[in-house]
Design a protein around this motif. Structure first.
Motif, mmCIF file in Angstrom:
data_model
loop_
_atom_site.group_PDB
_atom_site.id
_atom_site.type_symbol
_atom_site.label_atom_id
_atom_site.label_comp_id
_atom_site.label_asym_id
_atom_site.label_seq_id
_atom_site.Cartn_x
_atom_site.Cartn_y
_atom_site.Cartn_z
ATOM 1 N N ILE A 16 42.442 33.616 32.445
ATOM 2 C CA ILE A 16 42.290 32.450 33.251
ATOM 3 C C ILE A 16 41.706 32.993 34.674
ATOM 4 C CG2 ILE A 16 42.707 30.316 34.587
ATOM 5 C CD1 ILE A 16 44.747 29.673 32.440
ATOM 6 N N GLU A 17 42.448 33.821 35.211
ATOM 7 C CA GLU A 17 41.900 34.402 36.548
ATOM 8 C C GLU A 17 40.648 35.397 36.432
ATOM 9 O OE1 GLU A 17 41.963 35.112 40.647
ATOM 10 O OE2 GLU A 17 42.975 33.924 39.422
ATOM 11 N N ARG A 20 37.693 32.982 36.102
ATOM 12 C CA ARG A 20 37.400 32.272 37.397
ATOM 13 C C ARG A 20 36.905 33.263 38.418
ATOM 14 N NH1 ARG A 20 42.611 30.223 39.190
ATOM 15 N NH2 ARG A 20 42.150 28.544 37.710
ATOM 16 N N ARG A 21 37.193 34.607 38.233
ATOM 17 C CA ARG A 21 36.476 35.677 38.985
ATOM 18 C C ARG A 21 34.988 35.635 38.635
ATOM 19 N NH1 ARG A 21 40.958 40.383 39.490
ATOM 20 N NH2 ARG A 21 42.481 39.132 40.667
ATOM 21 N N ASN A 24 33.070 32.496 39.529
ATOM 22 C CA ASN A 24 32.725 32.574 41.022
ATOM 23 C C ASN A 24 31.736 33.587 41.632
ATOM 24 O OD1 ASN A 24 34.559 30.342 41.394
ATOM 25 N ND2 ASN A 24 36.106 31.715 42.061
ATOM 26 N N GLY A 142 38.631 33.808 43.854
ATOM 27 C CA GLY A 142 38.959 32.729 42.837
ATOM 28 C C GLY A 142 39.265 31.221 43.657
ATOM 29 N N LYS A 144 37.280 27.986 44.915
ATOM 30 C CA LYS A 144 36.310 27.015 44.899
ATOM 31 C C LYS A 144 35.872 26.396 45.989
ATOM 32 C CE LYS A 144 37.578 26.339 40.215
ATOM 33 N NZ LYS A 144 37.769 25.143 38.915
#
Length: 197
Positions: A16-17, A20-21, A24, A142, A144
């Motif tokens: 997940i991380e 997300r990275r 982003n 991470g 938003k």
């Protein structure tokens, strides 16, 4: 069984991380273009690279083994630092609040100075631009736009929900609102409060 479960959790949280990275970074890169035409060109580059990657995997499915191994390694490393903390009974998660109240967080003046620098001669700055700048300098990993908004509002920096710069109305900070004195700074005590004391 417990060790297997912890490894699986670490891979899950790490995946997940990592996702997300990557998302982003790609979003920040596309949005950081100085013109809207440049943003469309960058989006086209991202889509083109994605298409090339899909074609390469279809032509040589064995590449998926390399991609999967690389992803698992990155997820395992990222999962080490991003495992969710267990909640005590009756406690509610408040990650944004905890981050704003951290003693090593930036001061309001430092954030105002950064925002004014990013605005330059413009009448404001979009939060997506601020977030892209922070992530390019190794901060806000991470995050938003909503995370940045919450942190700014905790520092009593007003966020406009529809700041229009160019042709795009989105969340941002107006220069005039930023230069206006904070309502809590320099407020004289009311006469009633002085007489009551």
């Amino acid at each position: 069984m417990n060790r297997l479960r912890s490894t699986a959790d670490r891979l899950w949280n790490g995946s997940i991380e990592v996702a997300r990275r990557r998302a982003n970074r790609i979003t920040a890169w596309v949005r950081s273009s100085p013109t809207s035409r440049g943003s469309w060109v960058r989006l086209g580059v991202v889509l083109g690279l994605g298409w090339i990657a899909v074609r390469a995997v279809r032509a040589a499915p064995g590449l998926l083994w390399i991609v999967a191994a690389g992803w698992l390694w990155a997820a395992y490393r990222a999962g080490r630092d991003h495992a969710p903390e267990p909640l005590t009974e009756g406690a509610e998660p408040a990650p944004a609040e905890a981050a704003e109240n951290a003693p090593d967080g930036p001061s309001t003046e430092a954030v105002r100075t950064l925002l004014l620098d990013l605005m330059g001669d413009a009448r404001g700055v979009h939060l997506s631009t601020v977030l892209a700048h922070l992530q390019q300098h190794g901060q806000g990993e991470g995050w938003k736009v909503g995370d940045l908004r919450a942190r700014l509002e905790a520092l009593e920096i007003p966020v406009d929900p529809k700041l229009k710069l160019g042709k795009v109305p989105t969340r941002g900070v107006r220069k005039d609102a930023l230069l206006a004195p904070s309502p809590t700074v320099g407020q004289a005590p009311s006469p009633e409060a002085s007489t009551a004391a």
